[in-house]
Write an enzyme that holds these catalytic residues in place. Structure first.
Site, PDB file in Angstrom:
ATOM      1  N   ASP A   1       0.710  -1.255  -0.180  1.00  0.00           N
ATOM      2  CA  ASP A   1       0.144  -0.018  -0.066  1.00  0.00           C
ATOM      3  C   ASP A   1       1.059   1.246  -0.125  1.00  0.00           C
ATOM      4  O   ASP A   1       1.745   1.275   0.721  1.00  0.00           O
ATOM      5  CB  ASP A   1      -1.033   0.128   1.316  1.00  0.00           C
ATOM      6  CG  ASP A   1      -1.878   1.021   1.294  1.00  0.00           C
ATOM      7  OD1 ASP A   1      -2.441   1.453   0.051  1.00  0.00           O
ATOM      8  OD2 ASP A   1      -2.702   1.403   2.067  1.00  0.00           O
TER       9      ASP A   1
ATOM     10  N   GLU B   1     -10.187   4.214   4.049  1.00  0.00           N
ATOM     11  CA  GLU B   1      -9.226   4.880   3.194  1.00  0.00           C
ATOM     12  C   GLU B   1      -9.564   4.378   1.836  1.00  0.00           C
ATOM     13  O   GLU B   1      -9.653   3.212   1.267  1.00  0.00           O
ATOM     14  CB  GLU B   1      -7.932   4.394   3.299  1.00  0.00           C
ATOM     15  CG  GLU B   1      -7.397   5.025   4.531  1.00  0.00           C
ATOM     16  CD  GLU B   1      -5.742   4.908   5.025  1.00  0.00           C
ATOM     17  OE1 GLU B   1      -5.361   4.171   4.430  1.00  0.00           O
ATOM     18  OE2 GLU B   1      -5.406   5.582   5.716  1.00  0.00           O
TER      19      GLU B   1
ATOM     20  N   THR C   1      -8.681  -5.580   4.668  1.00  0.00           N
ATOM     21  CA  THR C   1      -8.767  -4.552   3.526  1.00  0.00           C
ATOM     22  C   THR C   1      -9.681  -5.368   2.400  1.00  0.00           C
ATOM     23  O   THR C   1      -9.734  -6.306   2.044  1.00  0.00           O
ATOM     24  CB  THR C   1      -7.265  -4.642   2.788  1.00  0.00           C
ATOM     25  OG1 THR C   1      -6.435  -4.364   3.734  1.00  0.00           O
ATOM     26  CG2 THR C   1      -7.145  -3.671   1.401  1.00  0.00           C
TER      27      THR C   1
ATOM     28  N   THR D   1      -4.463   6.379   0.150  1.00  0.00           N
ATOM     29  CA  THR D   1      -5.851   7.234   0.123  1.00  0.00           C
ATOM     30  C   THR D   1      -5.841   8.317  -0.776  1.00  0.00           C
ATOM     31  O   THR D   1      -4.915   9.191  -0.862  1.00  0.00           O
ATOM     32  CB  THR D   1      -6.026   7.789   1.649  1.00  0.00           C
ATOM     33  OG1 THR D   1      -5.888   6.740   2.575  1.00  0.00           O
ATOM     34  CG2 THR D   1      -7.389   8.680   2.028  1.00  0.00           C
TER      35      THR D   1
ATOM     36  N   TYR E   1       1.092   5.825  -0.605  1.00  0.00           N
ATOM     37  CA  TYR E   1       0.815   6.949   0.276  1.00  0.00           C
ATOM     38  C   TYR E   1       1.205   8.158  -0.560  1.00  0.00           C
ATOM     39  O   TYR E   1       1.666   9.177  -0.377  1.00  0.00           O
ATOM     40  CB  TYR E   1       1.615   7.096   1.299  1.00  0.00           C
ATOM     41  CG  TYR E   1       1.487   8.012   2.507  1.00  0.00           C
ATOM     42  CD1 TYR E   1       0.130   7.868   3.440  1.00  0.00           C
ATOM     43  CD2 TYR E   1       2.523   8.911   2.858  1.00  0.00           C
ATOM     44  CE1 TYR E   1      -0.041   8.882   4.258  1.00  0.00           C
ATOM     45  CE2 TYR E   1       2.141   9.832   3.891  1.00  0.00           C
ATOM     46  CZ  TYR E   1       1.100   9.575   4.776  1.00  0.00           C
ATOM     47  OH  TYR E   1       0.655  10.431   5.756  1.00  0.00           O
TER      48      TYR E   1
ATOM     49  N   LYS F   1      -3.848  -1.803  10.538  1.00  0.00           N
ATOM     50  CA  LYS F   1      -4.340  -1.638   9.078  1.00  0.00           C
ATOM     51  C   LYS F   1      -4.453  -3.439   8.648  1.00  0.00           C
ATOM     52  O   LYS F   1      -5.165  -3.693   7.687  1.00  0.00           O
ATOM     53  CB  LYS F   1      -3.134  -1.387   8.181  1.00  0.00           C
ATOM     54  CG  LYS F   1      -2.774  -0.010   8.430  1.00  0.00           C
ATOM     55  CD  LYS F   1      -3.469   0.920   7.532  1.00  0.00           C
ATOM     56  CE  LYS F   1      -3.025   2.299   7.472  1.00  0.00           C
ATOM     57  NZ  LYS F   1      -3.734   3.331   6.677  1.00  0.00           N
TER      58      LYS F   1
ATOM     59  N   GLN G   1      -2.853   2.602  15.039  1.00  0.00           N
ATOM     60  CA  GLN G   1      -2.074   3.000  14.231  1.00  0.00           C
ATOM     61  C   GLN G   1      -1.169   4.123  14.983  1.00  0.00           C
ATOM     62  O   GLN G   1       0.021   4.091  14.772  1.00  0.00           O
ATOM     63  CB  GLN G   1      -2.735   3.390  13.006  1.00  0.00           C
ATOM     64  CG  GLN G   1      -1.719   3.935  11.777  1.00  0.00           C
ATOM     65  CD  GLN G   1      -2.364   4.699  10.439  1.00  0.00           C
ATOM     66  OE1 GLN G   1      -3.656   4.740  10.479  1.00  0.00           O
ATOM     67  NE2 GLN G   1      -1.634   5.369   9.706  1.00  0.00           N
TER      68      GLN G   1
ATOM     69  N   ASP H   1      -9.214   0.470   2.481  1.00  0.00           N
ATOM     70  CA  ASP H   1      -7.922   0.211   3.240  1.00  0.00           C
ATOM     71  C   ASP H   1      -8.369   0.540   4.613  1.00  0.00           C
ATOM     72  O   ASP H   1      -8.034   1.628   5.461  1.00  0.00           O
ATOM     73  CB  ASP H   1      -6.697   0.620   2.936  1.00  0.00           C
ATOM     74  CG  ASP H   1      -5.720   0.464   4.010  1.00  0.00           C
ATOM     75  OD1 ASP H   1      -5.479  -0.561   4.529  1.00  0.00           O
ATOM     76  OD2 ASP H   1      -4.631   1.335   4.085  1.00  0.00           O
TER      77      ASP H   1
ATOM     78  N   TYR I   1       3.084   2.877  15.089  1.00  0.00           N
ATOM     79  CA  TYR I   1       3.645   3.296  13.931  1.00  0.00           C
ATOM     80  C   TYR I   1       4.969   3.543  13.920  1.00  0.00           C
ATOM     81  O   TYR I   1       5.676   3.574  12.805  1.00  0.00           O
ATOM     82  CB  TYR I   1       2.571   3.918  12.949  1.00  0.00           C
ATOM     83  CG  TYR I   1       3.002   5.529  12.921  1.00  0.00           C
ATOM     84  CD1 TYR I   1       3.789   6.132  12.036  1.00  0.00           C
ATOM     85  CD2 TYR I   1       2.380   6.386  14.124  1.00  0.00           C
ATOM     86  CE1 TYR I   1       3.939   7.595  11.940  1.00  0.00           C
ATOM     87  CE2 TYR I   1       2.866   7.785  14.017  1.00  0.00           C
ATOM     88  CZ  TYR I   1       3.460   8.388  13.161  1.00  0.00           C
ATOM     89  OH  TYR I   1       3.630   9.512  13.067  1.00  0.00           O
TER      90      TYR I   1
ATOM     91  N   GLU J   1      -9.600  12.588   7.937  1.00  0.00           N
ATOM     92  CA  GLU J   1      -9.690  14.070   7.096  1.00  0.00           C
ATOM     93  C   GLU J   1     -10.834  14.895   7.073  1.00  0.00           C
ATOM     94  O   GLU J   1     -10.985  15.994   7.135  1.00  0.00           O
ATOM     95  CB  GLU J   1      -9.228  13.791   5.739  1.00  0.00           C
ATOM     96  CG  GLU J   1      -7.639  13.214   5.883  1.00  0.00           C
ATOM     97  CD  GLU J   1      -7.267  12.971   4.286  1.00  0.00           C
ATOM     98  OE1 GLU J   1      -6.525  13.717   3.701  1.00  0.00           O
ATOM     99  OE2 GLU J   1      -7.394  11.589   4.076  1.00  0.00           O
TER     100      GLU J   1
ATOM    101  N   ARG K   1       1.460  14.558  13.108  1.00  0.00           N
ATOM    102  CA  ARG K   1       2.810  15.097  13.573  1.00  0.00           C
ATOM    103  C   ARG K   1       2.783  16.657  13.564  1.00  0.00           C
ATOM    104  O   ARG K   1       3.257  17.414  12.855  1.00  0.00           O
ATOM    105  CB  ARG K   1       3.957  14.769  12.695  1.00  0.00           C
ATOM    106  CG  ARG K   1       4.482  13.335  12.449  1.00  0.00           C
ATOM    107  CD  ARG K   1       5.509  13.006  11.330  1.00  0.00           C
ATOM    108  NE  ARG K   1       5.392  13.811  10.221  1.00  0.00           N
ATOM    109  CZ  ARG K   1       4.666  13.548   9.223  1.00  0.00           C
ATOM    110  NH1 ARG K   1       4.145  12.475   9.108  1.00  0.00           N
ATOM    111  NH2 ARG K   1       4.616  14.234   8.059  1.00  0.00           N
TER     112      ARG K   1
ATOM    113  N   ARG L   1      -7.290   4.125  13.701  1.00  0.00           N
ATOM    114  CA  ARG L   1      -6.465   5.264  13.826  1.00  0.00           C
ATOM    115  C   ARG L   1      -5.560   5.146  15.279  1.00  0.00           C
ATOM    116  O   ARG L   1      -4.591   5.751  15.375  1.00  0.00           O
ATOM    117  CB  ARG L   1      -6.987   6.573  13.473  1.00  0.00           C
ATOM    118  CG  ARG L   1      -7.426   6.683  12.335  1.00  0.00           C
ATOM    119  CD  ARG L   1      -6.550   6.546  11.137  1.00  0.00           C
ATOM    120  NE  ARG L   1      -7.366   6.827   9.702  1.00  0.00           N
ATOM    121  CZ  ARG L   1      -6.506   6.651   8.549  1.00  0.00           C
ATOM    122  NH1 ARG L   1      -5.450   6.172   8.765  1.00  0.00           N
ATOM    123  NH2 ARG L   1      -7.247   6.816   7.704  1.00  0.00           N
TER     124      ARG L   1
HETATM  125 CA    CA Z   1      -3.752   3.009   2.807  1.00  0.00          CA
END
Ligand code: CA
Length: 394
Positions: A110, A183, A239, A327, A112, A235, A222, A215, A226, A341, A126, A219
């Site tokens: 996958d 996603e 899927t 995504t 990004y 994840k 994750q 996907d 991560y 988002e 971040r 969160r």
């Molecule tokens: Ca993804």
């Protein structure tokens, strides 16, 4: 033109002809092609055993010439009325078939590759740092996912449990994800294997077609797990993919230039001779309400560049490999491909017509992602849809 009486807006016209695997009333699964509101039994109409295997893999491994020959044959059979008597007995109403996972997934990667998505997630995950990491415009960032949990549209999605630690908590706790998300992505399915690097210019010799991907992402799991190795249990639980694989050959009218790149790319990622931007339009619906329309054509990295990157170290490629775009998010608020988002990390809940609001998914919610593309005859073809309903954690 076709002897089938198809409405112009069917999405499944003779310019599309996506491949899937279907069964009727418990029969053995076999290859079919969607046409209008029916499925053409390819195993039956061709008598070729490669289409009776219950998976597209053996056919996909045959390569571009075989793909083109069958597509030309099917197009002729469905267009020329002289073939009607031969073909019609092999058409099955689509509402009578069960659709299966269309291919055996080998490896799953996958990416990004949406700048808007990566910037949004950067701001959310971040805060205080630049939204894009320094490598983002130099290479298509990706991770290896879990092929064994790729499932076909319609299969339920069980809420995963795991370690979660909110910023306000001192230590992690274990329990069902409280931030389950989607996603909206496009997946690329590999047909022809490779022992090593696949240049950008060889993309169409290896990739058979495309599907719609959700996907699913936890969160909270994750965010806690991560650093520093990337996505893992947040994840890998599920899927979902659409049941129809649209061949690259159907997407000629969808090809567009990708967005301008503002750094000089290393030669293996230079795609000036083979641009694979695609004008696909996605739609995301939550419990039947449209919440987003992500534009795939804005993706910064193309699938050809992703494939070149994932093999450039010599990693081999197998039939059935699936790699997803990442995504798809556009610039607009209503073009974002994930709930984190759309609801901006829970700060701006989505309002639904029943008066309820969502920041993340609740048990019983159903998410459907669909996609369309321009067809060569000026109509739009559909990639179908991928749907899933959230079941409570066990
Ligand atoms: Ca993804």
């Amino acid at each position: 033109m076709t002897w089938l009486d198809l409405p112009r807006d069917t999405g499944y016209g003779v310019t599309n002809l996506p491949y899937g695997v279907f069964s009727v009333a418990g029969d053995a699964p076999r290859t079919g092609v969607a046409i209008g509101d029916r499925v053409l039994d390819v195993a039956g109409v061709t008598s070729d055993p490669v289409h009776a295997t219950g998976s597209l893999n053996a056919f996909m491994a045959q390569g571009v010439e075989a793909w083109a020959a069958l597509r030309a044959q099917l197009t002729q059979w469905l267009s020329d009325g002289a073939h009607r008597d031969r073909v019609e007995p092999h058409l099955v109403p689509r509402d009578q078939v069960t659709l299966h996972l269309p291919f055996e997934v080998a490896d799953y990667v996958d990416f990004y590759s949406s700048q808007h998505h990566a910037s949004n997630l950067g701001q959310l995950f971040r805060p205080g740092s630049p939204p894009l990491t320094p490598n983002w415009k130099h290479l298509p960032i990706g991770y290896h996912g879990r092929s064994g949990t790729v499932q076909v549209s319609g299969a339920p999605v069980v809420r995963p449990s795991g370690q979660r630690k909110a910023p306000s908590e001192d230590v992690p706790t274990f329990g069902p994800s409280r931030r389950l998300d989607i996603e909206a992505e496009i997946g690329f399915v590999v047909g022809v294997p490779a022992a090593g690097p696949v240049p950008v210019t060889d993309f169409a010799s290896h990739v058979f077609g495309v599907c719609v991907v959700n996907d699913w992402s936890a969160r909270d799991l994750q965010a806690w797990e991560y650093v520093p190795l990337g996505p893992f249990l947040g994840k890998s639980f599920a899927t979902s993919v659409s049941p129809w694989v649209v061949p690259l050959a159907a997407l000629g009218a969808a090809r567009v230039d990708p967005p301008a790149r503002d750094v000089e790319l290393l030669p293996y990622l230079d795609d000036t001779k083979e641009r694979w931007g695609l004008d696909l339009r996605l739609t995301v619906s939550l419990n039947g309400v449209e919440v987003s329309k992500p534009p795939f054509r804005q993706l910064y990295w193309t699938a050809a560049q992703q494939l070149a990157h994932l093999t450039v170290n010599g990693a081999s490629l197998r039939t059935g490999d699936l790699f997803a775009s990442g995504t798809v998010s556009g610039e607009g608020h209503d073009e974002r491909g994930s709930l984190i988002e759309l609801a901006w990390n829970g700060e701006c809940p989505i309002s639904l017509p029943d008066g309820s609001t969502r920041t993340f998914l609740e048990d019983g919610d159903t998410v459907t992602i669909s996609a369309t593309a321009p067809a060569v005859d000026g109509s739009r073809l559909t990639l179908g849809e991928v749907t899933g309903r959230i079941e409570p954690a066990p």
